[in-house]
Motif scaffolding. Structure first.
Motif, PDB file in Angstrom:
ATOM      1  N   VAL A 156      43.053  42.806  35.345  1.00 54.92           N
ATOM      2  CA  VAL A 156      44.350  42.151  35.236  1.00 54.92           C
ATOM      3  C   VAL A 156      45.338  43.149  34.636  1.00 54.92           C
ATOM      4  O   VAL A 156      45.100  43.678  33.543  1.00 54.92           O
ATOM      5  N   GLN A 157      46.413  43.443  35.370  1.00 53.04           N
ATOM      6  CA  GLN A 157      47.521  44.240  34.837  1.00 53.04           C
ATOM      7  C   GLN A 157      48.791  43.574  35.342  1.00 53.04           C
ATOM      8  O   GLN A 157      49.159  43.694  36.498  1.00 53.04           O
ATOM      9  N   SER A 158      49.447  42.817  34.467  1.00 52.95           N
ATOM     10  CA  SER A 158      50.544  41.946  34.879  1.00 52.95           C
ATOM     11  C   SER A 158      51.876  42.662  35.026  1.00 52.95           C
ATOM     12  O   SER A 158      52.848  42.052  35.438  1.00 52.95           O
ATOM     13  N   GLY A 159      51.930  43.945  34.675  1.00 51.90           N
ATOM     14  CA  GLY A 159      53.173  44.680  34.821  1.00 51.90           C
ATOM     15  C   GLY A 159      54.130  44.416  33.673  1.00 51.90           C
ATOM     16  O   GLY A 159      53.816  43.727  32.695  1.00 51.90           O
ATOM     17  N   ASN A 160      55.329  44.972  33.788  1.00 52.54           N
ATOM     18  CA  ASN A 160      56.372  44.778  32.784  1.00 52.54           C
ATOM     19  C   ASN A 160      57.722  44.896  33.473  1.00 52.54           C
ATOM     20  O   ASN A 160      57.814  44.721  34.689  1.00 52.54           O
ATOM     21  N   VAL A 161      58.767  45.196  32.732  1.00 49.18           N
ATOM     22  CA  VAL A 161      60.092  45.253  33.337  1.00 49.18           C
ATOM     23  C   VAL A 161      60.197  46.377  34.360  1.00 49.18           C
ATOM     24  O   VAL A 161      61.014  46.322  35.279  1.00 49.18           O
ATOM     25  N   THR A 162      59.342  47.387  34.225  1.00 45.00           N
ATOM     26  CA  THR A 162      59.391  48.533  35.138  1.00 45.00           C
ATOM     27  C   THR A 162      58.391  48.406  36.270  1.00 45.00           C
ATOM     28  O   THR A 162      58.685  48.770  37.411  1.00 45.00           O
ATOM     29  N   TYR A 163      57.203  47.891  35.981  1.00 44.34           N
ATOM     30  CA  TYR A 163      56.124  47.862  36.962  1.00 44.34           C
ATOM     31  C   TYR A 163      55.801  46.434  37.400  1.00 44.34           C
ATOM     32  O   TYR A 163      55.739  45.512  36.574  1.00 44.34           O
ATOM     33  N   ALA A 164      55.581  46.302  38.708  1.00 43.86           N
ATOM     34  CA  ALA A 164      55.106  45.034  39.243  1.00 43.86           C
ATOM     35  C   ALA A 164      53.624  44.883  38.901  1.00 43.86           C
ATOM     36  O   ALA A 164      52.939  45.861  38.603  1.00 43.86           O
ATOM     37  N   ALA A 165      53.137  43.647  38.924  1.00 43.38           N
ATOM     38  CA  ALA A 165      51.724  43.407  38.652  1.00 43.38           C
ATOM     39  C   ALA A 165      50.861  44.184  39.653  1.00 43.38           C
ATOM     40  O   ALA A 165      51.184  44.274  40.841  1.00 43.38           O
ATOM     41  N   ALA A 166      49.781  44.753  39.145  1.00 39.85           N
ATOM     42  CA  ALA A 166      48.885  45.518  40.013  1.00 39.85           C
ATOM     43  C   ALA A 166      48.024  44.577  40.838  1.00 39.85           C
ATOM     44  O   ALA A 166      47.640  43.501  40.355  1.00 39.85           O
ATOM     45  N   PRO A 167      47.713  44.949  42.074  1.00 39.63           N
ATOM     46  CA  PRO A 167      46.755  44.151  42.841  1.00 39.63           C
ATOM     47  C   PRO A 167      45.433  44.074  42.077  1.00 39.63           C
ATOM     48  O   PRO A 167      44.964  45.058  41.515  1.00 39.63           O
ATOM     49  N   GLN A 168      44.849  42.901  42.051  1.00 40.61           N
ATOM     50  CA  GLN A 168      43.605  42.709  41.302  1.00 40.61           C
ATOM     51  C   GLN A 168      42.454  43.440  41.981  1.00 40.61           C
ATOM     52  O   GLN A 168      42.322  43.445  43.202  1.00 40.61           O
ATOM     53  N   VAL A 169      41.651  44.095  41.171  1.00 40.74           N
ATOM     54  CA  VAL A 169      40.466  44.800  41.663  1.00 40.74           C
ATOM     55  C   VAL A 169      39.243  44.147  41.029  1.00 40.74           C
ATOM     56  O   VAL A 169      39.258  43.827  39.835  1.00 40.74           O
ATOM     57  N   SER A 170      38.188  43.933  41.817  1.00 46.19           N
ATOM     58  CA  SER A 170      36.993  43.247  41.320  1.00 46.19           C
ATOM     59  C   SER A 170      35.761  44.124  41.449  1.00 46.19           C
ATOM     60  O   SER A 170      35.680  44.996  42.316  1.00 46.19           O
ATOM     61  N   GLN A 171      34.828  43.869  40.566  1.00 45.35           N
ATOM     62  CA  GLN A 171      33.541  44.559  40.576  1.00 45.35           C
ATOM     63  C   GLN A 171      32.460  43.484  40.474  1.00 45.35           C
ATOM     64  O   GLN A 171      32.450  42.689  39.537  1.00 45.35           O
ATOM     65  N   SER A 172      31.561  43.447  41.465  1.00 48.59           N
ATOM     66  CA  SER A 172      30.526  42.417  41.500  1.00 48.59           C
ATOM     67  C   SER A 172      29.144  43.049  41.406  1.00 48.59           C
ATOM     68  O   SER A 172      28.912  44.145  41.928  1.00 48.59           O
ATOM     69  N   PHE A 173      28.243  42.347  40.746  1.00 47.64           N
ATOM     70  CA  PHE A 173      26.861  42.813  40.644  1.00 47.64           C
ATOM     71  C   PHE A 173      25.964  41.606  40.406  1.00 47.64           C
ATOM     72  O   PHE A 173      26.412  40.518  40.036  1.00 47.64           O
ATOM     73  N   THR A 174      24.674  41.824  40.655  1.00 52.10           N
ATOM     74  CA  THR A 174      23.700  40.744  40.565  1.00 52.10           C
ATOM     75  C   THR A 174      23.139  40.646  39.161  1.00 52.10           C
ATOM     76  O   THR A 174      22.782  41.656  38.541  1.00 52.10           O
ATOM     77  N   VAL A 175      23.074  39.419  38.677  1.00 52.16           N
ATOM     78  CA  VAL A 175      22.463  39.148  37.373  1.00 52.16           C
ATOM     79  C   VAL A 175      21.138  38.431  37.639  1.00 52.16           C
ATOM     80  O   VAL A 175      21.112  37.348  38.230  1.00 52.16           O
ATOM     81  N   ALA A 176      20.035  39.077  37.245  1.00 54.59           N
ATOM     82  CA  ALA A 176      18.717  38.497  37.450  1.00 54.59           C
ATOM     83  C   ALA A 176      18.369  37.563  36.301  1.00 54.59           C
ATOM     84  O   ALA A 176      18.902  37.691  35.186  1.00 54.59           O
ATOM     85  N   ARG A 177      17.426  36.618  36.585  1.00 56.92           N
ATOM     86  CA  ARG A 177      16.954  35.757  35.502  1.00 56.92           C
ATOM     87  C   ARG A 177      16.131  36.571  34.511  1.00 56.92           C
ATOM     88  O   ARG A 177      15.492  37.557  34.868  1.00 56.92           O
ATOM     89  N   ALA A 178      16.162  36.151  33.290  1.00 55.96           N
ATOM     90  CA  ALA A 178      15.406  36.843  32.249  1.00 55.96           C
ATOM     91  C   ALA A 178      13.910  36.622  32.464  1.00 55.96           C
ATOM     92  O   ALA A 178      13.486  35.600  33.027  1.00 55.96           O
ATOM     93  N   THR A 179      13.138  37.587  32.032  1.00 57.15           N
ATOM     94  CA  THR A 179      11.682  37.447  32.125  1.00 57.15           C
ATOM     95  C   THR A 179      11.145  36.761  30.874  1.00 57.15           C
ATOM     96  O   THR A 179      11.805  36.731  29.825  1.00 57.15           O
ATOM     97  N   GLN A 180       9.944  36.208  31.007  1.00 57.95           N
ATOM     98  CA  GLN A 180       9.294  35.555  29.880  1.00 57.95           C
ATOM     99  C   GLN A 180       7.781  35.719  30.022  1.00 57.95           C
ATOM    100  O   GLN A 180       7.268  35.997  31.110  1.00 57.95           O
ATOM    101  N   THR A 181       7.095  35.568  28.934  1.00 59.35           N
ATOM    102  CA  THR A 181       5.622  35.628  28.939  1.00 59.35           C
ATOM    103  C   THR A 181       5.082  34.425  28.192  1.00 59.35           C
ATOM    104  O   THR A 181       5.783  33.802  27.377  1.00 59.35           O
TER     105      THR A 181
END
Length: 510
Positions: free
Chosen positions: A321-346
């Motif tokens: 998120v970069q919403s900009g200011n009086v000089t800059y317009a808000a930046a296009p949103q960039v996303s990063q996705s990754f897989t979250v595995a379930r925790a292991t147990q014994t």
């Protein structure tokens, strides 16, 4: 002598004149009035005698002046009324060409239509040089002023001004150049002078550029805007010499915020697990402004500042998120996705295998814990040998009883690897064999075949009745016990793994 005249209406007369002489005087008065500008009294009279008359003067206007704006054709003429004599009834304005000496009526005035005020405008005067005179009139009287200074009339050449803006649209902070071009009508020579640039009517303060026309009739104004918006800009050429002024049509300059982009400088983790180590994200904006982060999958992961925590299995998506200011317009949103595995147990058994498991013998309670804290489920993989209900193991046949511990997991935890507990289940104990009772006076000796892993319990009963439910006492072979007279029965049973065998007895007389 004639009677005196009323002093409020006419002067006293004291002379007598003939009619012919009176006519000559009248003619002379008119001639002198026209030539000299003086006012004279005149009258006709018959009879003789002498008298006197009061006379007055109509004085000429003073301070005649004519002015005309550069390039204009309307001359403004002003003068001052005479401060002595009788007041003029009006004024006739005369324009005299210095080149030809010709007189022309000015300001639309004439003897029959004089100007009442002490100023007028002589409109649409042809090019040339002129002097202006003003004649005061009253009845038949006139008085002419001295001429004005020379007035030069030169019609200005029409011009056209245009303005352009480059670049348009422009970003905040970017230099915009306004270019004004002034050209003359009918292809005459290039105008000279200055141009004023205005924004919605207010003069612009140019940071650079020249607002004076160059040899090509071009002026410039450069500046940068500190905020976005629209500006209606015009260029106004001020009249100069023989060049008429002109104002351009407006150009709408659009100023927009500068664009910016965001790039992740951190890579997506490859080992994200529920409840596992957090991950730090980072990104930079081309504007240099700070980047913040948010999670669009809060059920899977949350973001606090730059720290990503994993709360459930699935796909975690972290967005910038970069919403900009009086000089800059808000930046296009960039996303990063990754897989979250379930925790292991014994799972770990917290109960040990019993050493005395016997078919039909006492049940056994099993227990285990999972590192997740979730409840462990037990089952038997050898139902022909043992069964499991909840945490209770029941032995139904000899052999190896295998109890399984499972934790199937949930949205947070993977299923735990299965653990097992093996229990050897022995057969039910058998009744003691080879029981022999040897009575003696007051005592008896009982012997039987003892088996490994067994313990034995004995009981002496009266007669040949069945043994009592209670009254069993531990004993070993050989076993000596006290007797009494009468019919008696010695009972013995084996105990293994808490299981009691069938009893064996011998009847004897004491």
């Amino acid at each position: 002598m004639p009677s005196p005249a009323n002093p409020q209406t006419r002067a006293r007369r004291a002379a007598v004149s003939r009619g012919v002489r009176a006519l000559h005087v009248c003619v002379l008065f008119v001639t002198l009035m026209a030539v000299c500008g003086s006012a004279w009294s005149s009258w006709a009279s018959l009879g003789g005698g002498s008298g006197a008359a009061m006379t007055s003067t109509l004085a000429a206007p003073t301070g005649v002046s004519g002015t005309v704006p550069a390039g204009g054709t309307n001359v403004s003429v002003t003068w001052a009324a005479a401060s002595t004599g009788v007041a003029a009834a009006g004024y006739v304005v005369v324009r005299t060409s210095t080149a030809s000496g010709d007189d022309s009526p000015a300001c639309g005035s004439s003897a029959s239509s004089p100007v009442a005020a002490t100023s007028c405008t002589d409109s649409s005067v042809p090019d040339g040089t002129y002097r202006y005179s003003v004649v005061a009139v009253r009845g038949g009287w006139t008085a002419t002023s001295l001429p004005s200074a020379v007035v030069t009339v030169h019609l200005a050449v029409a011009t056209t001004t245009t303005v352009s803006a480059t670049p348009n649209p422009a970003n905040v902070g970017q230099t915009v150049t306004y270019t004004a071009t002034v050209v003359s009508a009918s292809g005459q020579s290039t105008p000279s002078g200055a141009v004023t640039f205005r924004d919605a009517g207010s003069t612009i303060s140019c940071a650079s550029g020249s607002q004076t026309l160059d040899a090509s009739g071009v002026a410039t104004c450069r500046l940068a805007y500190a905020s976005p918006g629209s500006h209606e800009v015009t260029a106004a050429y001020a009249a100069s010499g023989s060049w008429a002024g002109s104002t351009s049509a407006p150009v709408v300059q659009v100023v927009t915020k500068q664009s910016q982009t965001v790039t992740f400088t951190s890579t997506a983790p490859t080992n994200a697990t529920v409840g596992g180590p957090t991950h730090t994200v980072s990104a930079t904006a081309t504007s240099g402004l700070a980047v913040t982060f948010s999670s669009s999958t809060p059920a899977v992961c949350t973001v606090s500042g730059t720290t990503v925590s994993y709360v459930a299995a699935g796909t975690c998506t972290v967005s910038t998120v970069q919403s900009g200011n009086v000089t800059y317009a808000a930046a296009p949103q960039v996303s990063q996705s990754f897989t979250v595995a379930r925790a292991t147990q014994t799972v770990t058994f917290t109960s040990s295998a019993p050493t005395n498991a016997t078919v039909g013998g006492p049940t056994h309670t099993v227990s285990a814990t999972a590192t997740s804290g979730l409840a462990v489920i037990f089952s038997s993989s050898t139902p022909a040998v043992c069964t499991v209900s909840g945490t209770t193991v029941t032995y139904v046949a000899t052999g190896t009883c295998t109890v399984l511990a499972d934790q199937p997991g949930n949205a947070v935890y993977e299923a735990a690897p299965q653990k097992s507990l093996s229990i050897e289940v022995a057969a039910a104990p058998t009744a003691p064999a080879n029981l022999v009772v040897v009575p003696a006076v007051g005592t008896a000796l009982a012997t039987w075949t003892s088996l490994a892993g067994y313990t034995y319990e004995c009981q002496l009963a009266t007669g040949s009745s069945s043994p009592l439910a209670t009254g069993w006492a531990a004993c070993t072979s050989p076993h000596t016990f006290a007797t009494r007279n009468g019919n008696q029965t010695f009972w013995v049973h084996g105990v293994r793994g808490g299981v009691v065998s069938a009893p064996t007895s011998r009847n004897f007389s004491g």
